[in-house]
Design an enzyme around this catalytic site. Sequence first.
Site, mmCIF file in Angstrom:
data_model
loop_
_atom_site.group_PDB
_atom_site.id
_atom_site.type_symbol
_atom_site.label_atom_id
_atom_site.label_comp_id
_atom_site.label_asym_id
_atom_site.label_seq_id
_atom_site.Cartn_x
_atom_site.Cartn_y
_atom_site.Cartn_z
ATOM 1 N N GLU A 265 8.592 -15.968 -2.868
ATOM 2 C CA GLU A 265 8.306 -15.029 -3.956
ATOM 3 C C GLU A 265 9.467 -14.064 -3.957
ATOM 4 O OE1 GLU A 265 5.065 -12.079 -3.762
ATOM 5 O OE2 GLU A 265 6.598 -11.258 -5.079
ATOM 6 N N CYS A 302 6.630 -5.763 -6.197
ATOM 7 C CA CYS A 302 6.984 -6.972 -6.943
ATOM 8 C C CYS A 302 6.488 -6.915 -8.383
ATOM 9 C CB CYS A 302 6.449 -8.208 -6.238
ATOM 10 S SG CYS A 302 4.893 -7.932 -5.410
#
Length: 521
Positions: A265, A302
């Site tokens: 990720e 994120c």
Amino acid sequence: MTLTGKLLIGARDVPGSEGTMKALNPATNQLIEPDFALGGVADVDRAATLADEAFDVYSHTSLAKRAAFLDSIADNLDKVRQALAARAALETGVPEAQLEGEAIKAATQFRQFADVVRRGRFLQLAIDPAQPDRQPRPRMDHRLQKIALGPVAIFGASNFPIAYSVAGGDTASALAAGATVILKAHNAHPGASEIQARAIRDAVQAHGLPEGVFSMVRGGGNAIGEALVDHPLIKAVTFTGSERGGMALYRRAQLRPDPILVFTEMTSINPTFILPHAQAEKGALIGDGFVERMLVNVGQACLKPALLIAIDGPGFEAMRAAMIKRVNETLARPMLTPGIHAAYLNGLGQIEDAGARRIAEGSPASAALHGASALLEVDGAQFLSETLLAEEVFGPAALLVKVRNEAEMLAVARSLRGQLSAAMHLEVEDLPLAQRLLPVLERRTGRIVVNAFAHPQEVTFATVHGGPFPATSDSRFTSVGMTSIERFLRPVAYQGFPQALLPEVLRDANPLALPRLIDGV
Ligand code: NAP
């Protein structure tokens, strides 16, 4: 709580073969005691050997036993919550109260995964019974379950030192799947990592599980991460961090004689589209809310909304003014690590060099590792001509893109790389434009939010924290939420098996009343 600073390899506290390091308090830029051991290839080898030895036993634990183990980890995390939050606050500069919330979230994730294990749906059991009389040829009995991939390596994230670190969602979902885990602790919070690792190891011991179910290693450079990815006994890797680091590890894993799965990720700017009627109705409110979300965790998240796309028209100036005001009022706060702080300043410089104008900035940094917030602006044509402007700047900054019309808004959407999330702010009158934007966003993101901003707090069955590259390296999976367990599973079919040899969950009796597809129904 006393920290030993050792690596936790199986049941042993190991001094590490590559020297020591100290944690850094980013609020004061001072080193903190104690020394933390740094490991090397031999430590990885020992941990991987133990993880491999433990795998057959652990992956065959009953669902009830595995769930009880996960519940115990949650209980242990609850017991150390305050000490953990206090140490993590020292090592990250994140407020202690916020970190207590993270610790609660981490414990909750383990309990949620315990429920997932008990319910057994993740096994995706399927039985296609024998059809001895079928013409033109009989069918054998086929049964399917999902099993864990094997020992896995997990890279703890830097930016959520508990909920996505040692005792984070990756570890919870991997252990729930039946995988054994080697955790590569992030050097940004070694003490918080040790506290979490001990909570997990204590549960391993209390449940009489093999010591190799869980180990934690740490290293002083790339060598330890590379050794994990290279180790022949490791069967999958998860990673949260930079695109450069993630792709280096991903490519490395593909060069192994037996390539393995690496779930990374990496990067996302989480574009937010303000549709014209929403902008006219409540532009200032949306602008203010955008900056508030952008500043969460000093922008080191994120799901930080980093790009706002709006059409020059009614409500635009009010929205822009609200954003400028909010940014100008912000105080600089400590960033997580010297590396992240330096990357932030560098990233801001790069997008300014690419033509973005700084239209607001928070109070200047008063200490070395503090990050001052910034709002930058470009017009749509400039954004479309310069790919650098769509790069993530990890920190408290965002870019406002002023587009001329709906066509240019759609063009900006089409120009974007893969994202974790996107948001649309709209009124009923905006639905025709939203319907044109939607398929563009679906192709590029894992999560689409309406009239809000993507929020990491919810961990549910419908959570998707993933998306096309470069948000992740595999858009079929999520790294947060209950279906994140699927990253660690693969199907095995059992054909023509006698009942006594079948895994218990696939026998006809089905004593646990687990959900199973019988002949597809
Ligand atoms: P990172 O530099 O990518 O490091 C993450 C982890 O991977 C660390 O444990 C690091 O070990 C290891 N690693 C990185 N590259 C490696 C390589 N080539 N070989 C072996 N191991 C490697 O990420 P970070 O330290 O968390 O933050 C740096 C940047 O990553 C940020 O500025 C931000 O841009 C991005 N980031 C993004 C997210 C997100 O969710 N989008 C989250 C966190 C960070 P070492 O520390 O020992 O190098």
